[in-house]
Scaffold this motif. Structure first.
Motif, short mmCIF file in Angstrom:
data_model
loop_
_atom_site.label_atom_id
_atom_site.label_comp_id
_atom_site.label_asym_id
_atom_site.label_seq_id
_atom_site.Cartn_x
_atom_site.Cartn_y
_atom_site.Cartn_z
N GLY A 130 2.19 18.53 8.30
CA GLY A 130 1.91 17.53 7.28
C GLY A 130 1.36 16.23 7.79
O GLY A 130 1.34 15.22 7.07
N THR B 111 -1.57 14.95 5.48
CA THR B 111 -1.10 14.63 4.13
C THR B 111 -0.18 13.42 4.14
O THR B 111 -0.37 12.47 3.37
CB THR B 111 -0.37 15.86 3.52
OG1 THR B 111 -1.25 16.98 3.55
CG2 THR B 111 0.10 15.58 2.11
N VAL B 112 0.81 13.43 5.01
CA VAL B 112 1.76 12.32 5.11
C VAL B 112 1.04 11.08 5.63
O VAL B 112 1.27 9.97 5.14
CB VAL B 112 2.95 12.71 6.02
CG1 VAL B 112 3.81 11.50 6.36
CG2 VAL B 112 3.79 13.81 5.36
N GLU C 223 -0.92 9.14 2.90
CA GLU C 223 -0.04 8.38 2.00
C GLU C 223 0.64 7.22 2.72
O GLU C 223 0.77 6.13 2.16
CB GLU C 223 1.01 9.31 1.37
CG GLU C 223 1.81 8.59 0.32
CD GLU C 223 2.71 9.49 -0.52
OE1 GLU C 223 3.67 8.96 -1.09
OE2 GLU C 223 2.44 10.70 -0.61
N LEU C 224 1.06 7.45 3.96
CA LEU C 224 1.70 6.38 4.73
C LEU C 224 0.72 5.22 4.94
O LEU C 224 1.10 4.06 4.78
CB LEU C 224 2.18 6.93 6.08
CG LEU C 224 2.89 5.93 6.98
CD1 LEU C 224 4.19 5.43 6.33
CD2 LEU C 224 3.18 6.56 8.35
N LEU D 287 6.77 14.59 13.21
CA LEU D 287 7.13 15.33 12.01
C LEU D 287 7.60 16.71 12.46
O LEU D 287 6.80 17.59 12.76
CB LEU D 287 5.93 15.46 11.06
CG LEU D 287 5.26 14.15 10.61
CD1 LEU D 287 4.13 14.45 9.64
CD2 LEU D 287 6.27 13.21 9.99
N GLY E 98 11.24 17.48 8.87
CA GLY E 98 10.43 17.83 7.71
C GLY E 98 10.71 19.24 7.24
O GLY E 98 11.63 19.90 7.70
N PRO F 292 5.87 15.20 0.55
CA PRO F 292 5.25 14.24 1.47
C PRO F 292 5.66 12.80 1.13
O PRO F 292 5.89 11.99 2.02
CB PRO F 292 3.75 14.46 1.25
CG PRO F 292 3.64 15.88 0.81
CD PRO F 292 4.89 16.12 -0.01
N HIS F 293 5.79 12.51 -0.17
CA HIS F 293 6.19 11.18 -0.60
C HIS F 293 7.57 10.82 -0.03
O HIS F 293 7.78 9.70 0.45
CB HIS F 293 6.21 11.11 -2.13
CG HIS F 293 6.55 9.76 -2.67
ND1 HIS F 293 5.67 8.69 -2.59
CD2 HIS F 293 7.67 9.30 -3.27
CE1 HIS F 293 6.26 7.62 -3.12
NE2 HIS F 293 7.46 7.97 -3.54
N MET G 177 8.91 12.03 2.67
CA MET G 177 8.77 11.83 4.12
C MET G 177 8.19 10.45 4.42
O MET G 177 8.63 9.78 5.36
CB MET G 177 7.89 12.92 4.73
CG MET G 177 8.59 14.27 4.79
SD MET G 177 7.59 15.54 5.59
CE MET G 177 7.78 15.10 7.30
N VAL G 178 7.24 10.02 3.61
CA VAL G 178 6.64 8.70 3.80
C VAL G 178 7.71 7.62 3.63
O VAL G 178 7.79 6.68 4.43
CB VAL G 178 5.46 8.49 2.83
CG1 VAL G 178 5.03 7.03 2.79
CG2 VAL G 178 4.29 9.37 3.23
#
Length: 180
Positions: free
Chosen positions: A21, A24-25, A28-29, A108, A158, A163-164, A166-167
């Motif tokens: 991820g 993807t992560v 967003e991060l 991750l 993870g 993903p949100h 994780m962020v």
């Protein structure tokens, strides 16, 4: 785990296995932190004008790894970014020093069975185009997990959650790390 130098540039580096991820992560991060996002594999493709599987086909893994080290060396001198690395970036000790010395590294950590579920239909990952890709993921995890842990300032478990989520966890860990 690596010691963190809080005088480092604002560079957050994501490491982990293929399918963990990072991209993807990372996107967003970067948005949440107000930083730009860079994917080192994508950057290599832009610089060479070809896809990574083509580089592997023509130059082999060694040729790709040389390009990866050069790209990481250049990218890690920049600041104000979230950098997603390729899954094998930590294999080279030079890369491990670059990453842990020039940024805050987030690992991750996703279990191999989850990685398999995420990547089993992906034909763009050269190292997984083998007769037993699930077994190959297990082998890669065994070799790479200690290397990811060596460079990491933060380890995020993870595989569960969005993903949100994780962020949010990474943001909290970054805040805690910088508060010390």
């Amino acid at each position: 785990m690596s010691e963190v130098n809080l005088q480092q540039s604002r560079c957050v580096v994501l490491v982990g296995m293929p399918g963990s991820g990072k991209t993807t992560v990372g996107r967003e991060l970067a948005k949440r932190l107000g930083l730009r996002f860079v994917d080192s594999d994508h950057e290599i493709e832009v610089r060479t004008g070809v896809k990574i599987p083509t580089i592997f086909e023509i130059e082999g893994e060694d040729g790709f790894r040389r390009r990866e080290t050069q790209t990481l060396d250049e990218l890690t001198t920049e600041s104000d970014m979230v950098l997603a690395t390729g899954g094998g970036a930590v294999i080279n000790p030079i890369n491990r020093n670059l990453l842990s010395g020039r940024g805050v590294v987030v690992y991750l950590n996703v279990p191999p069975h989850v990685l398999w579920e995420r990547t089993r239909h992906d034909k763009t990952r050269p190292l997984l185009q083998v007769p037993d890709p699930k077994g190959r993921l297990q082998q890669l995890y065994v070799v790479r997990d200690p290397l990811y842990r060596e460079v990491a300032h933060i380890i995020v478990e993870g595989g569960r959650g969005t993903p949100h989520a994780m962020v949010r966890l990474i943001e909290k860990e970054l805040h805690d790390l910088c508060a010390h």
